[in-house]
Scaffold this active site. Sequence first.
Site, mmCIF file in Angstrom:
data_model
loop_
_atom_site.group_PDB
_atom_site.id
_atom_site.type_symbol
_atom_site.label_atom_id
_atom_site.label_comp_id
_atom_site.label_asym_id
_atom_site.label_seq_id
_atom_site.Cartn_x
_atom_site.Cartn_y
_atom_site.Cartn_z
ATOM 1 N N ARG A 92 -2.980 -0.816 -0.592
ATOM 2 C CA ARG A 92 -2.629 -1.587 0.613
ATOM 3 C C ARG A 92 -1.474 -0.849 1.318
ATOM 4 O O ARG A 92 -0.494 -0.479 0.671
ATOM 5 C CB ARG A 92 -2.222 -3.027 0.245
ATOM 6 N N ASP A 240 6.775 -8.130 4.769
ATOM 7 C CA ASP A 240 6.112 -7.036 4.043
ATOM 8 C C ASP A 240 6.828 -5.713 4.230
ATOM 9 O O ASP A 240 6.744 -4.816 3.389
ATOM 10 C CB ASP A 240 4.655 -6.916 4.480
ATOM 11 N N ASN A 250 5.011 -8.967 8.962
ATOM 12 C CA ASN A 250 4.635 -10.043 8.047
ATOM 13 C C ASN A 250 3.212 -10.459 8.411
ATOM 14 O O ASN A 250 2.604 -9.920 9.342
ATOM 15 C CB ASN A 250 5.622 -11.212 8.131
#
Length: 352
Positions: A92, A240, A250
Amino acid sequence: MSSGAVLTQSIETIAWTPEGVIMIDQTRLPRETVYVTCRNYREVAEAIRSMVIRGAPAIGVAAAMGVALGVLHSSDPESEMPVICEALAKTRPTAVNLFWAIDRMKRVYASARHLPLAEIRKRLVVEAQAVREEDIAINRAIGKHGAALVPDGKTVLTHCNAGALATAGFGTALGVIRAAVEMGKRVDVFADETRPFLQGARLTAWELQRDGIETTLITDNMAGHFLKSGRIGCVIVGADRIAANGDVANKIGTYGVAVLAKENGVPFYVAAPVSTLDLTLASGDAIPIEERAGREVTHVQGVHLAPEGIGVANPAFDVTPNRYVSAIITERGVARAPDEKSLREMADNKTR
Ligand code: MRU
């Protein structure tokens, strides 16, 4: 990955065991509480990619344990360590905690590589467990700093899930709410459902209900209506990745909530560990945004809602410019109206 392992603790996101890395399967909550065991680093990578485990700090812990597991099973870590790290790093792109954790494990490996293999393995396992333990303590500290900002007797609005499930425990945004409740503040929560993956409806609602914190689930498009109503005392979300200037990546939809909060005079707080700061990026424009499968948008829980063949966009995150962020709450304190200076001070461990 094998299903069915049971942990004694009722909600533990991730744990290291001699058999492998155990994690609660977040794709199946709240319908089923099932733990899966990842027995090698490839299974850990797949669990991160498929969001069995998700949330920036939890992804970091999983990656650290994945590296440890990879080296534990390797007879030639000198050649395999880069392969293991690369497989985990590819899962990711947005949550910087993933890369932070892999770099931390690489540093431990580099300092131990001259030692016997058993000692290298031991040090990596100890480090991965430390990443997990530290994360819980960090979230407690974030909660302590943030609780003072939560207004008594008001509603907190949150987006996505920045709770125990998104971390090793306690949570960042939900940790602040939990700490405020522990302080005796009367707090209830509005949880955005968080389309398309429904982290709010499935995970935040589940976590807070278990804690007995009064929670109202709303669809994402209701947030503006309630922010205008005067009922919401503040918004608290996780992050994030936070760029040097305080721009915050985010979960998709966060930007809209932040703009609506500012429009209505409601403080917008971001709760995140220092490991979520990425001071190598001048602004949020450089943050890589993950694009996920269109099926997450066209289907809800396996039911196909959209016409066959329709074009779909599915960015998993957005970037909220720093001007909408009232404060960033970390384990080291609160950066109000965050900018490069305050965030660099935070990263350098200057007390605020
Ligand atoms: O795609 P996800 O579920 O991993 O996204 C999670 C979020 O956006 C969270 O808000 C963020 O990671 C902070 S979790 C403490």
